[in-house]
Design a protein around this motif. Structure first.
Motif, mmCIF file in Angstrom:
data_model
loop_
_atom_site.group_PDB
_atom_site.id
_atom_site.type_symbol
_atom_site.label_atom_id
_atom_site.label_comp_id
_atom_site.label_asym_id
_atom_site.label_seq_id
_atom_site.Cartn_x
_atom_site.Cartn_y
_atom_site.Cartn_z
ATOM 1 N N GLU A 106 -11.271 0.540 -7.449
ATOM 2 C CA GLU A 106 -9.952 0.269 -8.008
ATOM 3 C C GLU A 106 -9.043 1.503 -7.862
ATOM 4 O O GLU A 106 -7.869 1.386 -7.511
ATOM 5 N N ALA A 107 -9.611 2.685 -8.106
ATOM 6 C CA ALA A 107 -8.833 3.915 -7.973
ATOM 7 C C ALA A 107 -8.321 4.058 -6.541
ATOM 8 O O ALA A 107 -7.158 4.378 -6.313
ATOM 9 N N ALA A 108 -9.205 3.795 -5.563
ATOM 10 C CA ALA A 108 -8.797 3.903 -4.161
ATOM 11 C C ALA A 108 -7.693 2.895 -3.854
ATOM 12 O O ALA A 108 -6.714 3.213 -3.172
ATOM 13 N N GLN A 109 -7.829 1.680 -4.404
ATOM 14 C CA GLN A 109 -6.784 0.678 -4.189
ATOM 15 C C GLN A 109 -5.463 1.140 -4.789
ATOM 16 O O GLN A 109 -4.408 0.962 -4.181
ATOM 17 N N SER A 110 -5.535 1.758 -5.951
ATOM 18 C CA SER A 110 -4.307 2.207 -6.603
ATOM 19 C C SER A 110 -3.626 3.323 -5.815
ATOM 20 O O SER A 110 -2.445 3.584 -5.986
ATOM 21 N N MET A 111 -4.386 3.997 -4.951
ATOM 22 C CA MET A 111 -3.790 5.050 -4.115
ATOM 23 C C MET A 111 -3.189 4.473 -2.838
ATOM 24 O O MET A 111 -2.650 5.196 -2.020
ATOM 25 N N GLY A 112 -3.377 3.178 -2.647
ATOM 26 C CA GLY A 112 -2.847 2.554 -1.446
ATOM 27 C C GLY A 112 -3.833 2.506 -0.299
ATOM 28 O O GLY A 112 -3.444 2.318 0.855
ATOM 29 N N ALA A 113 -5.126 2.679 -0.594
ATOM 30 C CA ALA A 113 -6.131 2.617 0.463
ATOM 31 C C ALA A 113 -6.288 1.189 0.974
ATOM 32 O O ALA A 113 -6.249 0.244 0.196
ATOM 33 N N ASN B 234 -12.960 7.826 -12.609
ATOM 34 C CA ASN B 234 -13.117 7.184 -11.302
ATOM 35 C C ASN B 234 -12.986 8.146 -10.126
ATOM 36 O O ASN B 234 -12.299 7.872 -9.141
ATOM 37 N N GLY C 3 -14.751 0.868 -10.673
ATOM 38 C CA GLY C 3 -13.589 1.680 -11.023
ATOM 39 C C GLY C 3 -13.138 2.591 -9.894
ATOM 40 O O GLY C 3 -11.951 2.827 -9.705
ATOM 41 N N VAL C 4 -14.115 3.101 -9.120
ATOM 42 C CA VAL C 4 -13.778 4.004 -8.022
ATOM 43 C C VAL C 4 -13.050 3.221 -6.924
ATOM 44 O O VAL C 4 -12.099 3.710 -6.308
ATOM 45 N N PHE D 269 -7.509 6.932 -15.019
ATOM 46 C CA PHE D 269 -8.319 5.938 -15.720
ATOM 47 C C PHE D 269 -9.127 6.546 -16.870
ATOM 48 O O PHE D 269 -9.356 7.752 -16.918
ATOM 49 N N THR E 151 -10.597 1.673 4.851
ATOM 50 C CA THR E 151 -10.812 2.984 4.217
ATOM 51 C C THR E 151 -11.770 2.847 3.046
ATOM 52 O O THR E 151 -12.663 3.682 2.856
ATOM 53 N N ILE F 291 -5.394 9.012 2.987
ATOM 54 C CA ILE F 291 -4.848 7.658 3.106
ATOM 55 C C ILE F 291 -3.441 7.704 3.689
ATOM 56 O O ILE F 291 -3.076 6.872 4.513
ATOM 57 N N LYS G 72 -14.975 5.023 3.347
ATOM 58 C CA LYS G 72 -14.846 6.272 2.591
ATOM 59 C C LYS G 72 -15.235 6.144 1.127
ATOM 60 O O LYS G 72 -15.455 7.150 0.457
ATOM 61 N N VAL G 73 -15.262 4.925 0.628
ATOM 62 C CA VAL G 73 -15.682 4.757 -0.767
ATOM 63 C C VAL G 73 -17.059 4.101 -0.835
ATOM 64 O O VAL G 73 -18.024 4.712 -1.278
ATOM 65 N N ARG H 146 0.839 -1.212 0.000
ATOM 66 C CA ARG H 146 0.000 0.000 0.000
ATOM 67 C C ARG H 146 0.869 1.254 0.000
ATOM 68 O O ARG H 146 0.572 2.235 -0.674
#
Lengths: 337, 221
Positions: B122-129, A95, B119-120, A91, B133, A112, B137-138, A81
């Motif tokens: 996935e975006a949060a995961q890509s931010m390291g969430a 998103n 997709g949202v 994207f 969280t 985060i 938050k999503v 993470r």
């Protein structure tokens, strides 16, 4: 140059209920710091899977992904993470969080990383001015145009000062003018902050516009890699040719069975009226089927497709004439577009 | 017949019905919201897929949902006695109401959360969430208007159930309707209670719809 991303023999297989799909079949790729690297392929070629392997949104079935020398597979969840805060992503469909304002969207990645609200908001405002949306701070995504949404997404991606920015078909939902503006912005960011950018696209024009390097992916394998200039001038693989000469398929169909050649002009050859001189020298006309010059990385390059006369002797003479003038000549006889 | 006593009784009954409905809904959400979240998170393709947990919860939710409320009400009388100390009256009715509504709420929550664009997430995961969280938050934050609509539906449904509990002396408007309207043939009282029940559902529905619209940022105004 410093290696930023290294991919070694990565495969990805999706096992479904009644079929398995090999999305990636052994990909090797090296991307250096500060490059804008385009990964291009037709839909279904595996490019979206490949880019998701770079931040482990998809875990490769086998093979290794190194980011700045660190093997992603060796990281535990919290380390992964942490790493992801350094690999931002934008994207095709933006998103964004639809229930948050623009500024709160940009603050999200900083929540985060546990940045204080005050610092986060200051940074978000700074980013808003970089992407040119200062006045939209309090707007909600639903009130923005596609291009504006992507600008917010870019600001959000930059919030944590990432080293890498992955763009997954980031301009595919935008019109040509907006696409150009977004690409210009990405280029600026690349130059200003030295962020390595990986661009996934199916449009050659995107690669042509801003990429320094390109990899062509076809059915889960890399067909060709190199600088954009190289690949554009001398596409070797079938997949590359198909992409570089997009839209020329119809002409090729027509030319089948006749003797055609492609001539590639490089920067030092395009001044001489070479075709006209050749026609004069050989005393036989040729049919120009296609002529195209384009601006690649600031240098004009061109290609031309000629249909040669039926007389073999004169045809050979022409090819020799062109070769003598240091032009690249390629026969298109059995080419199937 | 419409003496002060009757009017007082009906006013009080309205209060009791609201009390049962609101408290039951609250408890049902305390149980159903986490349950719905776990269903979404453990589902195949979810944040933390877990076949066993998902299947067990899925089956339990279906079983409880398929038991008719009146049967459930009687079935769990021992449990109600254990919790509240008695098996009749408004407070005792809250127990079966909450238990019957929790799986219903879980399904509503599940369907609301599933509406959130993948997709949202996935975006949060890509931010390291992390998953926590992402859930709050999503998933929950993005689905909030849909969750409020679900809450409104739950209130209406639970209000209807609470009237049914009148059969076993559950208290509230339903109880009055059965005792006076049904057993004593006082149609006027029956009509008044039914009108009040309809009015309550209308009001709750209106508040819920307004609130969710007000909180929805996807609508451009």
């Amino acid at each position: 140059m410093e290696t930023m991303i290294q991919i070694k023999d990565v495969t990805k297989t999706f096992v479904g209920k009644d079929n398995t799909v090999e999305a990636l079949k052994g990909i090797d790729l090296e991307i250096h710091k500060g490059e804008i690297y385009g990964i291009i392929g037709m839909s279904g070629a595996g490019k979206s899977t490949l880019v998701r392997c770079l931040n482990f949104l998809e875990r490769p079935t086998s093979g290794t992904v190194y980011i700045e020398g660190k093997d992603l597979a060796a990281l535990n969840n919290s380390e992964l993470r942490n790493m992801r805060t350094q690999i931002a992503m934008i994207f095709q469909h933006f998103n964004l969080l639809m229930q948050r304002t623009v500024i709160d969207n940009i603050c999200f990645p900083m929540e985060i990383t546990k940045t204080s609200k005050k610092d986060a908001e200051a940074r978000a405002r700074e980013l808003l001015s970089i992407v040119g949306l200062t006045e939209k701070e309090k707007a909600y995504p639903a009130q923005l145009s596609g291009g504006q949404k992507q600008r917010v997404a870019i600001a959000r991606a930059l919030a944590t000062n990432p080293k890498i920015l992955l763009c997954d078909e980031a301009t595919s939902a935008l019109d040509p003018t907006t696409t150009k503006a977004i690409l210009t912005l990405l280029k600026e960011i690349n130059v200003k902050y030295g962020i390595t950018i990986v661009i996934i696209t199916h449009e050659m024009s995107v690669v042509q516009e801003i990429c320094s390097h390109v990899a062509i992916i076809d059915e889960g394998t890399l067909a060709e890699t190199g600088t954009v200039e190289e690949v554009f001038q001398r596409p070797r693989s079938k997949a590359a040719k198909k992409l570089v000469f997009q839209g020329e398929r119809d002409q090729y169909e027509e030319m089948k069975g006749k003797r055609c050649i492609r001539i590639v002009f490089t920067s030092n050859s395009s001044f001489e009226p070479v075709i006209a001189n050749m026609v004069l020298a050989c005393n036989t006309p040729v049919n120009i089927l296609l002529a195209d010059t384009r601006d690649i990385g600031g240098v004009a390059h061109g290609q031309m497709i000629l249909q040669l006369p039926e007389d073999e002797g004169i045809a050979e003479k022409m090819i020799q004439y062109l070769k003598n003038r240091k032009l690249e000549v390629e026969e298109l006889d059995n080419y199937v577009g | 017949m419409w003496d002060n006593q009757t009017i007082m009784m009906i006013v009080e009954g309205t209060g009791v019905t609201l009390y049962m409905t609101l408290v039951s809904t609250l408890i049902a959400y305390a149980l159903g919201l986490p349950l719905g979240i776990v269903l979404v998170v453990t589902a195949p393709g979810g944040l933390m897929p877990n076949k066993i947990i998902f299947k067990i919860l899925d089956v339990v939710v279906n079983i409880v949902r398929s038991i008719p409320f009146l049967i459930l009400l009687m079935l769990i009388i021992p449990f109600t006695r254990f919790i509240v100390g008695k098996s009749y009256g408004a407070t005792a009715t809250i127990v079966p109401l909450a238990i019957a509504a929790a799986p219903f709420v879980a399904r509503l929550v599940e369907s609301s959360l599933l509406e959130v664009d993948h997709g949202v997430i996935e975006a949060a995961q890509s931010m390291g969430a992390g998953n926590w969280t992402i859930i709050w938050k999503v998933l929950v934050a993005e689905a909030r208007t849909s969750l409020i609509v679900g809450g409104t539906i739950s209130l209406g449904t639970i209000l209807g159930y609470s009237a049914m509990a009148g059969v076993v002396g559950g208290g509230g408007l339903g109880d009055i309707a059965i005792r006076y309207g049904y057993y004593r043939y006082q149609a006027d009282i029956m009509i008044v209670t039914v009108v009040l029940l309809v009015a309550l559902v209308q009001i709750l529905q209106m508040i819920g719809t307004r609130l969710s619209r007000k909180l929805d940022r996807r609508i451009t105004r």
